[in-house]
Design a protein around this motif. Structure first.
Motif, short mmCIF file in Angstrom:
data_model
loop_
_atom_site.label_atom_id
_atom_site.label_comp_id
_atom_site.label_asym_id
_atom_site.label_seq_id
_atom_site.Cartn_x
_atom_site.Cartn_y
_atom_site.Cartn_z
N ARG A 141 34.89 115.28 -34.42
CA ARG A 141 35.26 116.52 -35.13
C ARG A 141 34.02 117.18 -35.70
O ARG A 141 33.88 118.40 -35.68
N ASP A 142 33.11 116.36 -36.20
CA ASP A 142 31.85 116.91 -36.71
C ASP A 142 31.04 117.55 -35.59
O ASP A 142 30.43 118.62 -35.78
N ARG A 173 32.59 120.89 -34.85
CA ARG A 173 32.22 121.87 -35.87
C ARG A 173 30.82 122.41 -35.61
O ARG A 173 30.58 123.62 -35.73
N GLY A 187 33.89 130.51 -34.28
CA GLY A 187 33.52 129.94 -35.57
C GLY A 187 33.52 130.98 -36.66
O GLY A 187 33.95 130.72 -37.80
N TRP A 247 40.49 125.79 -33.79
CA TRP A 247 40.37 125.71 -35.24
C TRP A 247 40.96 124.45 -35.85
O TRP A 247 40.49 123.98 -36.87
N LEU A 287 38.99 121.59 -37.30
CA LEU A 287 38.07 121.93 -38.38
C LEU A 287 38.71 121.90 -39.76
O LEU A 287 38.00 121.97 -40.77
N ASP A 288 40.03 121.83 -39.84
CA ASP A 288 40.71 121.94 -41.13
C ASP A 288 41.82 120.89 -41.22
O ASP A 288 42.84 121.01 -40.55
#
Length: 269
Positions: free
Chosen positions: A53-54, A57, A173, A213, A216-217
Motif C-alpha cells: 500500500r505504501d 501511495r 493522486g 483510491w 490509500l484510505d
C-alpha cells in the motif's frame, strides 16, 4: 544494401515482445514475488499488505494540499443538494456535490466517469440513464452521497497528466488529495459523516478512482468499481481485435509509471 525500414521494424517487434513478456506473461510470477498476503486474521492481513500500500501511495504520489479559508457552499439543480468548493494551493479547488437526507449516518462517495458530471450520479443530465440515478436511490435509502467533480475530457486529462508527471505525481493522486478536503468540508457541514468510515464507488473512470483510491484510505469500508475492473496487464499492453488498449484509443493519461509492477486490478482489490 541495408534495409533500414526492415531493421527498424524488427527492432520494434523485439521491443513489443520484451514488454509483453515482462508485463503480461510475467505478471503472475511478479505478483507472487511482491505480495505476501496473510489471511490468518484481519490484523495480520493489514500488516502483510502495508508495504505494498505504501508502494502504491508512492506511485500515485498524492500531493499535500492546504485549504485556503472556509469552504464555500452553493446550490445546483439537484433538489436538496449543496455544491461545495474548497480553495486550495495556487488557485486549485476541490469541488463536489453533497446530498445528505435528514438523519443520514453513513456516507457514500460516488465518482462520475469521463464525459459525465456529479449531477448525472443523481439522475440529472444528458445520458444520465447510464447511471440509473444511483445517487438518488442511495439518498432514498437514507445514505448521504458526495459526488466529487473531476476532469472529464480526454485531451485535458492527457495534458494534466503530462504536467503531473513533470511534477513527480499523478492526476489520480491529485484528485485523491482534493477528495480529502471535500470530506473535511462534509464533516463541517454534517458532523460525523466526513471523518468516519465511508463507501467508495464509481462508474467507468470513476470505477478506476474507486480502485486506485481505496488502498490509500483505511476509512473506506466498502468499494464498488463499476465498468473498469479488468485484466489490467492485457488491457493495457496487448493489441487485439476483440478489444483495444488505451494506447489504441489515444488515451495517454492512462499509462502510469510503474503501474504494472505488481499492481493489477485484482491486486489493488
Amino acid at each position: 544494401m541495408v534495409n533500414a525500414d526492415a531493421r527498424q521494424e524488427g527492432y520494434q517487434a523485439e521491443i513489443e515482445h520484451y514488454f509483453r513478456a515482462t508485463l503480461v506473461d510475467g505478471a503472475q510470477e511478479l505478483s507472487e514475488q511482491l505480495w505476501h498476503r496473510d489471511y490468518s486474521s484481519t490484523d495480520a492481513y493489514l500488516a502483510s499488505v502495508k508495504s505494498r500500500r505504501d508502494d502504491w501511495r508512492r506511485l500515485l504520489a498524492p500531493p499535500s494540499l492546504q485549504a485556503q479559508g472556509e469552504p464555500e457552499i452553493g446550490t445546483c439543480v439537484v433538489p436538496g443538494s449543496r455544491w461545495i468548493t474548497v480553495s486550495l494551493d495556487h488557485h486549485l479547488t476541490a469541488q463536489g456535490m453533497l446530498v445528505a437526507p435528514p438523519g443520514a449516518t453513513k456516507l457514500v462517495v460516488f465518482q462520475h466517469g469521463l464525459g459525465s458530471t456529479p449531477e448525472r450520479v443523481m439522475g440529472i443530465g444528458d445520458s444520465a440513464e447510464g447511471y440509473d440515478a444511483v445517487g438518488a436511490r442511495l439518498v432514498e435509502a437514507g445514505y448521504a452521497v458526495l459526488a466529487p467533480m473531476n476532469l472529464i475530457g480526454l485531451a485535458p486529462r492527457d495534458r494534466a497528466q503530462c504536467l503531473a508527471r513533470l511534477a513527480g505525481m499523478t492526476v489520480e493522486g491529485l484528485e485523491f488529495a482534493r477528495l480529502q478536503h471535500l470530506l473535511a468540508a462534509v464533516e463541517q457541514l454534517e458532523p460525523g459523516l466526513g471523518n468516519g468510515p465511508y463507501a467508495l464507488a464509481g462508474m467507468s473512470w470513476g470505477g478506476m478512482a474507486a480502485q486506485f483510491w481505496s488502498p490509500l484510505d483505511e476509512r473506506i469500508a466498502a468499494v464498488a468499481s463499476l465498468g473498469f475492473f479488468n485484466d489490467r496487464a492485457t488491457k493495457m499492453v496487448v493489441q487485439d481485435a476483440r478489444y483495444v488498449t488505451f494506447y489504441d484509443q489515444k488515451v495517454s493519461h492512462a499509462f502510469l509509471h510503474g503501474h504494472l509492477l505488481g499492481f493489477g486490478d485484482a491486486d489493488l482489490a
